[in-house]
Write a protein that holds these residues in place. Structure first.
Motif, mmCIF file in Angstrom:
data_model
loop_
_atom_site.group_PDB
_atom_site.id
_atom_site.type_symbol
_atom_site.label_atom_id
_atom_site.label_comp_id
_atom_site.label_asym_id
_atom_site.label_seq_id
_atom_site.Cartn_x
_atom_site.Cartn_y
_atom_site.Cartn_z
ATOM 1 N N LEU A 1 0.824 -1.209 0.000
ATOM 2 C CA LEU A 1 0.000 0.000 0.000
ATOM 3 C C LEU A 1 0.855 1.254 0.000
ATOM 4 C CD1 LEU A 1 -2.922 -0.758 2.498
ATOM 5 C CD2 LEU A 1 -2.948 -0.878 0.014
ATOM 6 N N TRP A 2 1.915 1.230 0.808
ATOM 7 C CA TRP A 2 2.702 2.460 1.001
ATOM 8 C C TRP A 2 3.955 2.495 0.125
ATOM 9 C CZ3 TRP A 2 -0.728 5.271 2.931
ATOM 10 C CH2 TRP A 2 -1.658 4.737 3.837
ATOM 11 N N ARG A 3 4.054 1.515 -0.737
ATOM 12 C CA ARG A 3 5.147 1.543 -1.709
ATOM 13 C C ARG A 3 4.872 2.604 -2.778
ATOM 14 N NH1 ARG A 3 5.925 -1.780 -5.932
ATOM 15 N NH2 ARG A 3 4.169 -3.082 -5.291
ATOM 16 N N ASN A 4 3.594 2.773 -3.077
ATOM 17 C CA ASN A 4 3.176 3.853 -3.986
ATOM 18 C C ASN A 4 2.108 4.660 -3.263
ATOM 19 O OD1 ASN A 4 2.082 5.479 -6.042
ATOM 20 N ND2 ASN A 4 2.570 3.967 -7.620
ATOM 21 N N LYS A 5 2.559 5.627 -2.472
ATOM 22 C CA LYS A 5 1.638 6.367 -1.605
ATOM 23 C C LYS A 5 0.591 7.139 -2.399
ATOM 24 C CE LYS A 5 4.918 6.838 2.194
ATOM 25 N NZ LYS A 5 5.661 7.773 3.070
ATOM 26 N N ARG A 6 0.997 7.712 -3.517
ATOM 27 C CA ARG A 6 0.063 8.513 -4.305
ATOM 28 C C ARG A 6 -1.127 7.675 -4.759
ATOM 29 N NH1 ARG A 6 1.433 11.501 -10.074
ATOM 30 N NH2 ARG A 6 -0.632 12.396 -10.385
ATOM 31 N N ARG A 7 -0.847 6.483 -5.286
ATOM 32 C CA ARG A 7 -1.899 5.592 -5.757
ATOM 33 C C ARG A 7 -2.824 5.193 -4.597
ATOM 34 N NH1 ARG A 7 0.907 0.845 -7.890
ATOM 35 N NH2 ARG A 7 0.988 0.203 -5.715
ATOM 36 N N THR A 8 -2.234 4.878 -3.455
ATOM 37 C CA THR A 8 -3.023 4.466 -2.287
ATOM 38 C C THR A 8 -3.892 5.606 -1.783
ATOM 39 O OG1 THR A 8 -1.312 2.885 -1.646
ATOM 40 C CG2 THR A 8 -2.877 3.546 0.060
ATOM 41 N N TYR A 9 -3.336 6.826 -1.728
ATOM 42 C CA TYR A 9 -4.099 7.982 -1.258
ATOM 43 C C TYR A 9 -5.287 8.270 -2.172
ATOM 44 C CZ TYR A 9 -0.447 9.163 2.134
ATOM 45 O OH TYR A 9 0.422 9.148 3.204
ATOM 46 N N MET B 1 -6.869 1.942 -12.633
ATOM 47 C CA MET B 1 -5.557 2.581 -12.733
ATOM 48 C C MET B 1 -4.506 1.776 -11.972
ATOM 49 S SD MET B 1 -4.475 6.292 -11.165
ATOM 50 C CE MET B 1 -4.811 5.686 -9.516
ATOM 51 N N MET B 2 -4.852 1.324 -10.782
ATOM 52 C CA MET B 2 -3.917 0.573 -9.953
ATOM 53 C C MET B 2 -3.506 -0.738 -10.634
ATOM 54 S SD MET B 2 -4.545 -0.895 -6.095
ATOM 55 C CE MET B 2 -5.742 -2.089 -6.656
ATOM 56 N N THR B 3 -4.472 -1.438 -11.214
ATOM 57 C CA THR B 3 -4.181 -2.713 -11.884
ATOM 58 C C THR B 3 -3.303 -2.510 -13.109
ATOM 59 O OG1 THR B 3 -6.330 -3.547 -11.130
ATOM 60 C CG2 THR B 3 -5.235 -4.776 -12.876
ATOM 61 N N SER B 4 -3.609 -1.465 -13.868
ATOM 62 C CA SER B 4 -2.836 -1.180 -15.077
ATOM 63 C C SER B 4 -1.383 -0.848 -14.742
ATOM 64 C CB SER B 4 -3.491 -0.030 -15.842
ATOM 65 O OG SER B 4 -2.744 0.298 -16.988
ATOM 66 N N GLU B 5 -1.185 -0.053 -13.676
ATOM 67 C CA GLU B 5 0.174 0.342 -13.286
ATOM 68 C C GLU B 5 1.011 -0.844 -12.809
ATOM 69 O OE1 GLU B 5 -0.153 3.341 -10.340
ATOM 70 O OE2 GLU B 5 -0.560 4.969 -11.757
ATOM 71 N N ARG B 6 0.352 -1.857 -12.249
ATOM 72 C CA ARG B 6 1.073 -2.959 -11.624
ATOM 73 C C ARG B 6 1.113 -4.219 -12.492
ATOM 74 N NH1 ARG B 6 -1.023 -3.340 -5.517
ATOM 75 N NH2 ARG B 6 0.776 -4.726 -5.373
ATOM 76 N N HIS B 7 0.754 -4.082 -13.756
ATOM 77 C CA HIS B 7 0.743 -5.236 -14.657
ATOM 78 C C HIS B 7 2.128 -5.873 -14.757
ATOM 79 C CE1 HIS B 7 -0.944 -7.142 -18.510
ATOM 80 N NE2 HIS B 7 -1.666 -7.576 -17.495
#
Length: 405
Positions: free
Chosen positions: A10-18, A286-292
């Protein structure tokens, strides 16, 4: 292990999580605000109606409600009053003698709703003394009356003026009387505020030639949820001799209006939930696409798809919980403020409210069910949308995912 990994992710990409948590937070926030206004309005409407008109329960002579005349009134006995007061889950009992009369002052006359009652007991139910805006409260043993502000304004009378009333009393007796105005009250119910006159019970009994008689005992309970049990207890003791009626039975129109309004409000809530769902889905997309690429690497080095899906599901649940908690915490101080300081409607909005017989106030509710319900609904929406990344992981082609970084 999977839970710890999900928390770190979750906090590895704070912007996405926020962004994801913010979408859930504002969804819960707006849902709580909307439902609080709805529940507060219903609660206020029911409370005003129950306190000033019927009580939660009424004990009446059999047949009185079908033909509400003084000829169907009943004799008030001390033994009956004490037996009702001693019934389990009965908090307050007020004897009332209610009827209509023509109220007149100088050249003006208007139909009025006369309520003869015990001043002390009535104040426990309606808190009537706090509604006094001029003059003094009712006193047992005196002939002074309280008149509602709307009626007082129409008749153009004030404190210490003399009100003339004409009506028909018990068994057709002529009822005529002159009464000094002890005080003027402002009642939350606009309809009642335009026609109510309160008198000491003994004075009303004398006016209507109904000595020792009342039309009903208005009964209150400690909490609204206690009404059904209290009604059952009263029916077991007095059901063979008297009618025991709840406010729902006496005011079916109010129940129907609330249910009708609740349906329309539910439609609005479903629309809000749909907007919420699309907003949350956008962040998950967006989250799924970024982490493909990340998913492709993890599967290619040996992480089982099932475990990766568990981690993603844990991330979804954690973000949902954080968003729900943040939404509830953000909305609570606002709801608390407006719960203690309801919004007073003015101008044309106040007139619209009064036309529908409503108090021109927008109250809020702090019922815990508001927060619980919205938290559950939004959390379920988040979990359902969270299925999308799980499907993507299950269908993942590692070679394509790594190559298309």
């Amino acid at each position: 292990m999977q839970l710890k990994l999900a928390w770190r992710n979750l906090w590895r990409n704070k912007r996405r999580t926020y962004i994801t948590i913010a979408s859930i937070t504002f969804a819960v926030f707006f849902a709580c605000i909307m439902l609080s206004m709805q529940s507060g309005t219903y609660d206020r409407m029911i409370d005003n109606t129950v306190r000033f008109q019927t009580g939660y329960i009424q004990l009446q002579k059999q047949g009185y409600w079908d033909e509400k005349t003084l000829n169907n009134s009943m004799e008030l006995k001390d033994s009956l009053l004490k037996a009702v007061e001693n019934t389990q889950l009965v908090s307050t009992v007020a004897p009332r003698l209610q009827s209509f009369a023509l109220a007149s002052y100088k050249e003006k006359t208007k139909g009025a709703f006369v309520i003869g009652t015990d001043p002390a007991q009535e104040n426990k139910i309606t808190n009537l003394k706090s509604k006094l805006i001029e003059g003094a409260y009712l006193q047992t043993g005196t002939s002074g009356v309280l008149i509602a502000k709307g009626l007082a304004d129409y008749l153009n009378l004030g404190v210490h003026d003399t009100l003339v009333m004409i009506s028909q009393g018990f068994r057709g007796a002529n009822s005529v009387g002159k009464y000094p105005v002890a005080g003027i009250i402002k009642i939350p119910s606009p309809e009642l505020n335009n026609q109510a006159i309160y008198m000491p019970l003994a004075e009303a009994q004398y006016f209507y030639a109904a000595t020792s008689r009342i039309t009903a005992l208005a009964i209150m309970v400690p909490e609204p949820d206690d009404m059904k049990v209290a009604q059952k207890n009263l029916e077991e003791k007095f059901g063979d001799t008297y009618d025991i009626m709840s406010w729902r039975e006496m005011m079916p129109e109010l129940v129907q209006n609330i249910e009708l309004d609740r349906v329309s409000s539910q439609i609005m809530m479903y629309i809000l939930y749909a907007v919420i769902a699309f907003g949350i889905f956008g962040t998950f997309l967006m989250m799924t696409s970024e982490r493909h690429y990340e998913f492709g690497i993890l599967v290619s080095i040996g992480m089982k798809r099932f475990k990766l899906m568990v981690v993603m599901l844990a991330e979804t649940i954690l973000m949902g919980i954080l968003g729900v908690l943040a939404g509830c915490l953000l909305s609570f101080p606002i709801l608390l403020y407006f719960y203690n300081n309801p919004i007073e409607m003015g101008g044309k909005y106040a007139k619209v409210y009064e036309q529908f017989g409503l108090e021109p106030i927008l109250p809020f509710s702090l019922d815990p069910q508001i927060f619980i319900k919205q938290a559950i609904v939004v959390l379920i929406i988040s979990l359902l949308i969270g299925i999308y990344p799980l499907i993507k992981i299950w269908q993942l082609n590692t070679a394509i995912a790594i190559r298309n970084k």
